[in-house]
Enzyme design. Structure first.
Site, PDB file in Angstrom:
ATOM      1  CB  VAL A 166     107.109  35.155  45.267  1.00 44.75           C
ATOM      2  CG1 VAL A 166     107.566  33.752  44.861  1.00 44.75           C
ATOM      3  CG2 VAL A 166     106.659  34.872  46.828  1.00 44.75           C
ATOM      4  N   GLY A 170     103.092  38.862  53.171  1.00 47.12           N
ATOM      5  CA  GLY A 170     103.375  39.129  54.531  1.00 47.12           C
ATOM      6  C   GLY A 170     104.761  38.727  54.738  1.00 47.12           C
ATOM      7  CG  PHE A 171     106.076  35.102  55.176  1.00 51.41           C
ATOM      8  CD1 PHE A 171     106.851  34.697  56.397  1.00 51.41           C
ATOM      9  CD2 PHE A 171     105.006  34.188  55.032  1.00 51.41           C
ATOM     10  CE1 PHE A 171     106.260  33.928  57.348  1.00 51.41           C
ATOM     11  CE2 PHE A 171     104.219  33.617  56.012  1.00 51.41           C
ATOM     12  CZ  PHE A 171     105.319  33.285  57.391  1.00 51.41           C
ATOM     13  N   GLY A 172     107.364  38.552  52.247  1.00 55.10           N
ATOM     14  CA  GLY A 172     108.212  39.093  51.580  1.00 55.10           C
ATOM     15  C   GLY A 172     107.609  38.837  50.073  1.00 55.10           C
ATOM     16  CB  ILE A 219     105.885  35.505  40.141  1.00 61.03           C
ATOM     17  CG1 ILE A 219     106.304  34.747  41.290  1.00 61.03           C
ATOM     18  CG2 ILE A 219     106.808  35.642  38.784  1.00 61.03           C
ATOM     19  CD1 ILE A 219     106.683  33.307  40.867  1.00 61.03           C
ATOM     20  N   GLY A 220     104.661  37.445  42.807  1.00 64.75           N
ATOM     21  CA  GLY A 220     104.127  37.787  43.991  1.00 64.75           C
ATOM     22  C   GLY A 220     104.809  38.440  45.285  1.00 64.75           C
ATOM     23  CB  SER A 221     104.435  40.856  47.150  1.00 68.37           C
ATOM     24  OG  SER A 221     102.989  41.327  46.700  1.00 68.37           O
ATOM     25  CG  ASP A 250      97.850  33.617  55.796  1.00 65.72           C
ATOM     26  OD1 ASP A 250      96.568  33.956  55.912  1.00 65.72           O
ATOM     27  OD2 ASP A 250      98.900  34.095  55.141  1.00 65.72           O
TER      28      ASP A 250
END
Length: 873
Positions: free
Chosen positions: A528, A524-526, A520-522, A637
């Protein structure tokens, strides 16, 4: 024997002459060495410029035998204009060596002290120019390194100080190590700072003439004065006209003053000093010293305010007169996590008529509060060392980190009253005295003797229970709260924190997400993923791929901090997984997704009141992170992708505190991999300190997007009205053009013209008033001031958005940098491909650091990292 003796004497004499060294003209070549003793006949000078205007020497500016430096010196006045090893002085036996690799300085034992940076090509020669520039050349006479690129405390004619560079004062005239003061070049002014706090601006001086509103590119001096240049030196922003002179320097003196001098005879004549009033300089009278009117001949008069006295005969520092009070030490110097015990805190008043140098250059931490609240804020913050309270505006100013001098106030400043925080020393009984009824400190109470054994037993039992609770492995059903320290998932260490989010096993999250099926998302951390727990509650599972913590215990500690933060406008952390090399975070599921999808998508338009609620909710969440947590958290951020929406468009901030989980090498990823760079504050470009005001800037940019319904850096149709008199924001448009638009600059221009409705999302179709848009735009522009000190804090932003405080009016001189960014953005857009996508927008700050705007690849601009802009943090 006679002739042989004469020959021997001649050889010895020749050797002595060679040992003393000769001064070379303009150039020396590798495998050259110099020391003060080797060139003692020329006072350490070993190289002179072509006409002898400047010389390079191993020089001792004072009388200390250990303070020798590699210096460039103006020969006629013997004035040092540059030094290499300011923080690493050597003795008279110290040596400067020129090799094919560059310049290095060692002490008498051969220990390394200083060197030039690694060079791309071998060195052919070292040159000293007639401008005083020390240059390393290759065999093609190309410059490999030059001292002008690394200014110390002085610039000379022919030398430019660009934005991003600074001057640092020396500790004293004889000690060239970095001192207390710094000259910083901003986008619209030259600033003098102490502890990153401004205490003087060039524009404040009556002799400084402001000529234009362009964005400053560099500062320089020439034969006619001091100038701040813009637009490739075709425009002057600020000028100080001086009498014509062939040689002139601008120096940040050890006293904290900017001094401009010209050569006259054998000395430098002082032409300009700022600030002229030494009482405006932070340490003129030491810590808490009171500076009175400056006497032109005798200098400032220093004393101590009431309730204070001089700490010794040899210093102007002041300490409390009552020995039961002591000045606290900022937790920057001790433990940053400390919280002051408010029961031990007291305040010593300074009385009216006394002010602090920083108050006119900083923003109050709180508005609309009484004195008690102001002091309470300071008492619970170990960074705070005192407060000033302004009665008329009910504003609270705080003094942080380190205390400077005080000064007599004038004019409107008379309304402020100051209080210095002190710690009360606890009195302890003197058990060495005889038990005498007249001795107030003697006699141990009998009741204490009776209760002491029981008290000790109680403490032992309590500590035992606490240890048992902390060492037990706490479980909730299948979900273990303990965090293992070894790679084996079955080896659990006794490490748990009350309130820690639930620890999941990796297999449990695999099942919850159907093997990470629905992304459902992406970022800089990885990535989702959507998941469902056994209790049928929906969650969002974030797989962290760029974590930087080195141990599971460190990871758990950071998660404990984040997990213990609860606020209605912050996304709740349900749990985590730390198994092997896997790091996952489990959040509550936000059913309306991120703000960017709702704001910029093609779905139903957000109504104005919904936008107001989202803006206020986001501001409240940031205010809580900055002031409501035990540890201040800076998000770093803030952007629509990190603002999630729940039922009824309730805004919640996500990813707060996650920058702690990145290593320094990975810390730039979360601002580059998500694409849009339009939210980074200018501090990232200038390597200035990152603070909570960095989040304020980002929020201001988001607020402009909430108003307009479009990205700040986007490919849009820009409309123009034929009717110049239509300042009410009517929709009669006669022309349009397709191109890249830097919306913050457009917002600034419409603000100047009072045409606020032209900034509103056109899809609202008149369902918002000009006054409503004006309020949001003004708050947003105040948030994006270039100087962090001029931005309001988030608590104030909340109050302005809610209408509890009147919204501020932007300071135009601190917004001129947007014109520079906008111009660079427009220049970049003319060379970019027409298929440029919104998700890869260049932030103009990145472009501002480039020496050329020519490129055939838009991807090059899109993925410039923060490390490329400002270096690693």
């Amino acid at each position: 024997m006679g002739p042989l003796l004469l020959l021997a004497l001649a050889i010895i004499s020749s050797s002595c002459t060679l040992a003393s060294g000769i001064v070379y003209m303009e150039l020396v070549y590798p495998n050259f060495t110099a020391s003060h003793l080797k060139f003692i006949d020329s006072a350490g000078s070993f190289l002179a410029s072509r006409n002898g205007t400047f010389k390079a020497a191993m020089f001792n500016p004072g009388g200390e035998p250990t303070n020798f430096y590699l210096c460039v010196i103006h020969a006629a006045s013997n004035t040092v204009i540059w030094s290499a090893n300011g923080n690493a002085s050597v003795s008279e036996f110290g040596k400067m060596s020129l090799t094919r690799n560059g310049i290095s300085i060692t002490d008498q034992y051969g220990n390394f002290k200083w060197s030039t940076l690694p060079l791309k090509l071998p060195v052919f020669a070292l040159q000293l120019t007639e401008h005083g520039n020390l240059i390393l050349l290759n065999q093609f006479n190309d410059t490999l390194w030059e001292s002008f690129d690394y200014p110390t405390d002085t610039i000379v004619i022919g030398q430019n100080l660009p934005v991003g560079k600074s001057l640092s004062s020396a500790a004293s005239n004889g000690d060239l190590s970095i001192g207390d003061y710094k000259l910083v070049l901003g986008a619209s002014d030259t600033l003098l700072q102490w502890q990153n706090i401004t205490y003087w601006k060039l524009s404040m001086d009556s002799r400084a003439y402001t000529n234009s509103n362009y964005v400053v590119e560099y500062m320089a001096i020439n034969q006619t004065g001091l100038y701040l240049f813009a637009h490739d030196a075709t425009a002057v922003v600020i000028m100080v006209n001086l009498s014509p002179s062939e040689f002139r320097i601008a120096k940040l003196d050890a006293s904290g003053q900017l001094i401009i001098g010209s050569f006259s005879g054998t000395s430098l004549k002082q032409e300009f000093v700022g600030p002229s009033d030494k009482c405006q300089i932070p340490l003129t009278c030491g810590k808490l010293g009171l500076c009175s009117d400056t006497d032109a001949s005798n200098g400032p008069v220093c004393s101590c305010p009431s309730n204070f006295h001089a700490s010794s005969q040899h210093t102007t520092d002041c300490v409390p007169s009552d020995d039961s009070h002591s000045l606290p030490v900022s937790c920057h110097l001790t433990d940053k996590n400390n919280k002051q015990n408010s029961t031990l805190v007291s305040y010593l008043g300074l009385g009216y008529g006394i002010d602090y140098f920083a108050n006119d250059f900083t923003t109050p931490i709180k508005y609309g509060v009484n004195l008690s609240v102001c002091q309470y804020i300071c008492s619970s913050d170990c960074l705070c060392l005192g407060v000033f309270y302004e009665n008329s505006s009910e504003s609270c100013y705080v003094l942080q980190n380190k205390l400077g001098s005080l000064m007599l106030s004038t004019g409107s400043n008379n309304d402020r009253i100051g209080f210095i925080k002190t710690l009360l020393r606890s009195s302890t009984p003197n058990y060495g005295k005889n038990n005498n009824s007249d001795d107030k400190g003697a006699g141990f109470p009998l009741v204490a003797l009776v209760l002491l054994p029981f008290t000790g037993m109680f403490l032992v039992v309590a500590l035992g229970l606490l240890w048992w609770r902390r060492s037990g492995i706490i479980r909730t059903g299948k979900l273990n709260l303990a965090c293992p320290s070894s790679p084996s998932s079955g080896d659990l260490e006794a490490f748990s924190i009350p309130g820690l989010p639930i620890r999941f096993e990796y297999v449990e999250l695999e099942e919850a997400t159907d093997n990470f099926r629905t992304q459902i998302g992406s970022g800089g951390f990885g990535a989702v993923y959507k998941g469902t727990l056994p209790d049928n509650s929906l969650v969002a599972v974030k797989k962290i791929t760029n974590f930087g913590v080195q141990g599971k215990k460190d990871f758990c500690t950071e998660i404990a901090i984040i997990g213990n933060i609860h606020h209605v406008n912050l996304v709740k952390l349900r749990g985590f997984c730390a198994q092997g090399r896997e790091r996952l975070l489990v959040y509550e599921y936000m059913n309306r997704g991120s703000l960017d999808r709702t704001l910029f998508g093609s779905g139903p338009v957000l109504e104005w009141q919904e936008r107001v609620d989202i803006a206020i909710g986001t501001a409240r969440g940031l205010a809580y992170l900055h002031t409501g947590c035990q540890q201040k958290i800076i998000h770093c951020d803030v952007k629509p992708e990190n603002i999630l929406l729940h039922d009824h468009f309730q805004a919640k901030i996500s990813d707060f505190g996650l920058s702690k989980l990145l290593s320094s090498e990975q810390s730039s990823l979360f601002t580059t991999m998500r694409g849009t760079r339009g939210y980074l504050a200018p501090e990232w470009l200038t390597s200035s300190a990152i603070s909570d005001k960095t989040d304020v800037y980002s929020f201001g940019m988001v607020l402009l997007e909430i108003v307009s319904g479009r990205k700040n850096c986007s490919l849009r149709t820009q409309t123009h009205s034929n009717d110049d008199d239509n300042s009410g924001g009517g929709n009669s448009l006669s022309s349009s053009e397709q191109g890249l638009v830097y919306f913050p600059l457009f917002a600034l221009e419409m603000h100047e013209q009072g045409r606020y409705l032209e900034l509103a999302d056109p899809r609202l179709e008149g369902r918002v008033t000009s006054a409503e848009v004006e309020k949001f735009v003004c708050v947003a522009l105040c948030c994006v001031h270039e100087e962090p000190a001029l931005r309001p804090n988030m608590v104030t932003v909340v109050s302005m958005l809610e209408g509890k405080l009147p919204f501020g009016r932007p300071r135009m001189e601190s917004l001129n940098f947007l014109r520079f960014y906008g111009r660079r953005f427009t220049e970049a857009s003319t060379i970019e491909d027409n298929n440029w996508q919104d998700d890869y927008m260049l932030h103009p700050q990145a472009n501002a650091s480039l020496t050329s705007t020519k490129s055939s690849s838009p991807i090059f601009f899109s993925y410039i990292s923060s490390q490329q802009i400002s270096g690693p943090r």
